[in-house]
Design an enzyme around this catalytic site. Structure first.
Site, PDB file in Angstrom:
ATOM      1  N   GLU A 150     -33.693   1.210 -91.377  1.00  7.88           N
ATOM      2  CA  GLU A 150     -34.301   2.505 -91.742  1.00  7.88           C
ATOM      3  C   GLU A 150     -33.217   3.434 -92.318  1.00  7.88           C
ATOM      4  OE1 GLU A 150     -35.609   4.370 -88.119  1.00  7.88           O
ATOM      5  OE2 GLU A 150     -36.812   5.901 -89.141  1.00  7.88           O
TER       6      GLU A 150
ATOM      7  N   CYS B  55     -39.468   1.502 -87.688  1.00  4.66           N
ATOM      8  CA  CYS B  55     -38.932   1.895 -86.387  1.00  4.66           C
ATOM      9  C   CYS B  55     -39.984   2.311 -85.359  1.00  4.66           C
ATOM     10  CB  CYS B  55     -37.868   2.975 -86.576  1.00  4.66           C
ATOM     11  SG  CYS B  55     -36.769   3.051 -85.130  1.00  4.66           S
TER      12      CYS B  55
ATOM     13  N   LYS C  50     -43.468   6.033 -93.280  1.00  9.65           N
ATOM     14  CA  LYS C  50     -43.572   5.916 -91.819  1.00  9.65           C
ATOM     15  C   LYS C  50     -44.707   6.789 -91.274  1.00  9.65           C
ATOM     16  CE  LYS C  50     -40.396   6.216 -87.821  1.00  9.65           C
ATOM     17  NZ  LYS C  50     -38.978   6.506 -87.459  1.00  9.65           N
TER      18      LYS C  50
HETATM   19  C1  ACM Z   1     -36.799   6.017 -84.724  1.00  6.71           C
HETATM   20  O1  ACM Z   1     -37.980   5.941 -85.013  1.00  6.71           O
HETATM   21  N1  ACM Z   1     -35.863   5.996 -85.632  1.00  6.71           N
HETATM   22  C2  ACM Z   1     -36.394   6.137 -83.319  1.00  6.71           C
END
Ligand code: ACM
Length: 273
Positions: free
Chosen positions: A41, A145, A112
């Site tokens: 990420e 993530c 995301k």
């Molecule tokens: C995250 O979502 N980078 C903890």
């Protein structure tokens, strides 16, 4: 049935050093042979933002930004696919995104859906539908993530036909990698978590990342895994037939045995109190 050779890159980017981070990521990627290489990420930018001006300075266009250019060049030269997380700017909004890049250039972007902690200050929540993309004959889904905490995302992609979910990460919870074994097992897919390592110390906070990147098989086993601190790329062959066989026994099928008519609460807005 085809095999997809999947790799992750695990490393420690330096906040704000876009060009060096991309160079380092691609150098690690060059150490492995794979059809699909996944980087963490927010790889080029780093994670711990302190101001909106920093986000604006480091966010990139998904087609013309530094990440798109560097990764597309590598994908074309190496004739393979990459997934990498990046800070995206689009129509004046910022997103914590991942791009899928093939030899022909950027193929898809995922934004995301589930932002964690201060990410909610810096980024808009994802606004694109979950989707399946082709990598050779494999069907690939993208998540980022903290989406791991929301099993609905993996289930939705599996029901849409994903063989593999690529999961660029900057994980901070120590139990995430263990939970990912279950996310993977419960959907009988492959997952590849490319995580960061090291600690980022910035005016916006100090965040240690947990490393332990992994590729997990449909049986829920980590078939390639890194340690907590190594800067490394690892690759493994994944037999896609394993992901497409949803039979748990001769007469028990993972998907056919579902009872979605009883799962309405999963897609209803929760009433508080
Ligand atoms: C995250 O979502 N980078 C903890």
């Amino acid at each position: 049935m085809p095999t997809l050779r999947i790799a992750f890159v695990q490393g420690r980017p330096e906040f704000g050093r876009t060009e060096e981070n991309l160079e380092k990521g691609l150098a690690l990627a060059a150490t492995v042979e794979a059809d699909l290489v996944v980087l963490p990420e927010l790889w080029a930018s780093g994670y711990v933002f302190s101001t909106h001006a920093e986000v604006a300075a480091l966010a990139e266009d998904a087609r013309t930004g530094a990440t798109a250019r560097a990764i597309a060049w590598a994908a074309k030269r190496e004739k393979r696919h990459y997934v990498v997380g990046f800070a995206e700017v689009a129509r004046g909004r910022h997103y914590n995104s991942a791009m899928l890049v093939g030899p022909g250039g950027v193929k898809a972007v995922y934004r995301k859906l589930h932002l964690f902690e201060r990410e909610q200050e810096w980024f808009s929540p994802g606004n694109l539908p979950l989707a399946i993309h082709r990598v050779g004959s494999a069907k690939l889904g993208l998540l980022v993530c903290f989406d791991w905490r929301f099993p609905e995302t993996f289930r939705a992609l599996a029901l849409m036909g994903a063989d593999v979910v690529a999961h660029p990460s900057n994980l901070v919870f120590k139990n995430a990698q263990t939970a990912m074994l279950t996310r993977t097992l419960e959907n009988r897919i492959f997952t590849v978590t490319a995580n960061r390592t090291g600690t980022e110390r910035r005016p916006g906070g100090t965040v240690p990342f947990t490393g332990r990147s992994q590729v997990v098989s449909p049986g829920g086993e980590a078939i390639a895994k890194a340690g907590a601190t190594a800067e490394i790329a690892l690759a493994v062959d994944c037999d896609l037939a394993q992901a497409r066989d949803k039979s748990l026994t001769g007469i028990t099928h993972l998907f056919d045995n579902r009872r979605p008519e009883f799962y309405g609460a999963l897609v209803a807005k929760r009433r508080r109190g």
